[in-house]
Design an enzyme around this catalytic site. Structure first.
Site, PDB file in Angstrom:
ATOM      1  CG  ASP A   1       3.521  -5.110   1.266  1.00 26.64           C
ATOM      2  OD1 ASP A   1       2.753  -5.266   0.296  1.00 26.64           O
ATOM      3  OD2 ASP A   1       3.091  -4.873   2.413  1.00 26.64           O
ATOM      4  CB  SER A   2       1.947  -0.990   0.244  1.00 29.80           C
ATOM      5  OG  SER A   2       1.250  -1.961   0.994  1.00 29.80           O
TER       6      SER A   2
ATOM      7  CB  CYS B   1       2.716  -5.869  -2.609  1.00 28.66           C
ATOM      8  SG  CYS B   1       1.306  -4.755  -2.667  1.00 28.66           S
TER       9      CYS B   1
ATOM     10  CD  GLU C   1       0.055  -1.318   7.059  1.00 30.61           C
ATOM     11  OE1 GLU C   1       0.623  -0.299   7.465  1.00 30.61           O
ATOM     12  OE2 GLU C   1       0.625  -2.195   6.371  1.00 30.61           O
TER      13      GLU C   1
ATOM     14  CB  CYS D   1      -4.174  -8.957   0.758  1.00 28.33           C
ATOM     15  SG  CYS D   1      -3.414  -7.564   1.628  1.00 28.33           S
TER      16      CYS D   1
ATOM     17  CG  HIS E   1      -1.237  -6.114   5.022  1.00 21.84           C
ATOM     18  ND1 HIS E   1      -0.593  -5.828   3.847  1.00 21.84           N
ATOM     19  CD2 HIS E   1      -0.957  -5.096   5.875  1.00 21.84           C
ATOM     20  CE1 HIS E   1       0.051  -4.668   3.983  1.00 21.84           C
ATOM     21  NE2 HIS E   1      -0.166  -4.210   5.204  1.00 21.84           N
TER      22      HIS E   1
HETATM   23  N1  DGL Z   1      -0.097  -6.230   1.192  1.00 20.63           N
HETATM   24  C1  DGL Z   1      -0.597  -5.682  -0.020  1.00 20.63           C
HETATM   25  C2  DGL Z   1      -1.159  -6.783  -0.907  1.00 20.63           C
HETATM   26  O1  DGL Z   1      -0.702  -7.877  -0.858  1.00 20.63           O
HETATM   27  C3  DGL Z   1      -1.627  -4.605   0.029  1.00 20.63           C
HETATM   28  C4  DGL Z   1      -1.720  -3.702   1.137  1.00 20.63           C
HETATM   29  C5  DGL Z   1      -2.160  -2.340   0.708  1.00 20.63           C
HETATM   30  O2  DGL Z   1      -3.340  -2.103   0.448  1.00 20.63           O
HETATM   31  O3  DGL Z   1      -1.264  -1.511   0.649  1.00 20.63           O
HETATM   32  O4  DGL Z   1      -2.046  -6.600  -1.675  1.00 20.63           O
END
Ligand code: DGL
Length: 282
Positions: A19-20, A82, A167, A201, A203
């Site tokens: 993931d990012s 991600c 974050e 997402c 997150h």
């Molecule tokens: N967790 C990532 C996703 O599922 C995105 C987070 C980011 O913007 O880096 O899309």
């Protein structure tokens, strides 16, 4: 073809999850609780997060670097934990890059398993997706759901503030209430028949309590970790050749492109246990 750090391209190795930043940990947690026997390498590109507001070209370039790195760590199978990377880079990596890197390895994403599940759960056939601007702009959810369930109407809402809230440890703050409510109200104003909202997402499960608070009764909120884990289990049952290549020590190696100590303390919150990480360069 790539060789691994030990030089044997086909030896057994861990499942890579990328993931990012921290979001993919919500996917790792569910996958691990369903399949604790395998080894895992988690890679967070924290130095370059977030990806959600970046261009297609950059997300593709960064994701390819991450996949190449995880292959070099010996992973026969990589999950893009991600949505942004799954939406913007997965198809190209599968079709264009894998044949050049190593045709025997696989890269899977998180969007398809979620699309498969939503068509089973929605009664009204009206579905909402909350996600990063990149995922929403790509229209990947609309396209994937339309392939499986052409009768389902999909409405997306980009939530550019939600990843920064997570974050920056603000997911439980009063400020988070404002941004969560604002995006959900906008989504439901666009289509009041929505009965399932995909958290598109990885997150967003950290915001689940706030999201539940502002979603009307009868609307199902869908974090995707459980669906991705179940889908991976089925995939491995259907692909015994891949399953045999996975190492089974039950270990997890955490890697980040940013400071290891910062990653460790944040990742511990996502995983609900102490995490020890190492810094890597992509
Ligand atoms: N967790 C990532 C996703 O599922 C995105 C987070 C980011 O913007 O880096 O899309």
């Amino acid at each position: 073809m790539l060789s691994t750090k030990t030089g044997f391209p086909n030896e057994s190795g861990p499942i890579g999850i990328f993931d990012s930043g921290y979001g993919g940990l919500t996917i790792l947690r569910q996958i691990r609780s369903l399949m604790p026997q395998y080894d895992y390498v988690y890679l967070g590109d924290n130095a370059r997060a977030p990806y959600g507001t970046r261009s297609f070209e950059l997300v593709y370039e960064f994701t390819l670097q991450a996949v190449t790195h995880l292959f070099q760590q010996g992973c026969p199978l990589v999950i893009l934990g991600c949505n942004t990377a799954s939406a913007k880079a997965l198809r190209t990596i599968q079709q264009k890059d894998l044949p050049l890197l190593d045709m025997t390895r696989r890269v899977l994403g998180v969007i398809r398993p979620t699309a498969e599940r939503v068509g089973i759960l929605t009664q009204t056939r009206h579905v909402g997706v909350v996600a990063t601007p990149g995922t929403i702009k790509s229209h990947t959810y609309e396209l994937e759901i339309a392939k499986l369930y052409p009768d389902v109407v999909v409405t997306g809402e980009a939530c550019p503030m939600w990843v920064p809230l997570v974050e920056n440890y603000e997911y439980d703050s009063p400020g988070a209430d404002y941004f969560v409510k604002k995006s959900l109200d906008r989504l439901l104003e666009k289509d009041s028949l929505i009965d399932c909202i995909i958290l598109g997402c990885t997150h967003y499960p950290l915001l689940l309590n706030k999201i539940q608070k502002y979603v009307p009764q009868g609307v199902r909120v869908m974090p995707q970790g459980e669906y991705v884990a179940a889908s991976l289990k089925c995939y491995l049952e259907r692909h015994p050749d891949m399953e045999r290549r996975l190492s089974t020590g039950g270990q997890v190696l955490y890697q980040t492109t940013e400071q290891a100590d910062v990653f460790q303390s944040n990742a511990s919150v996502f995983m609900g246990q102490d995490v020890s990480a190492q810094r890597v360069n992509l």
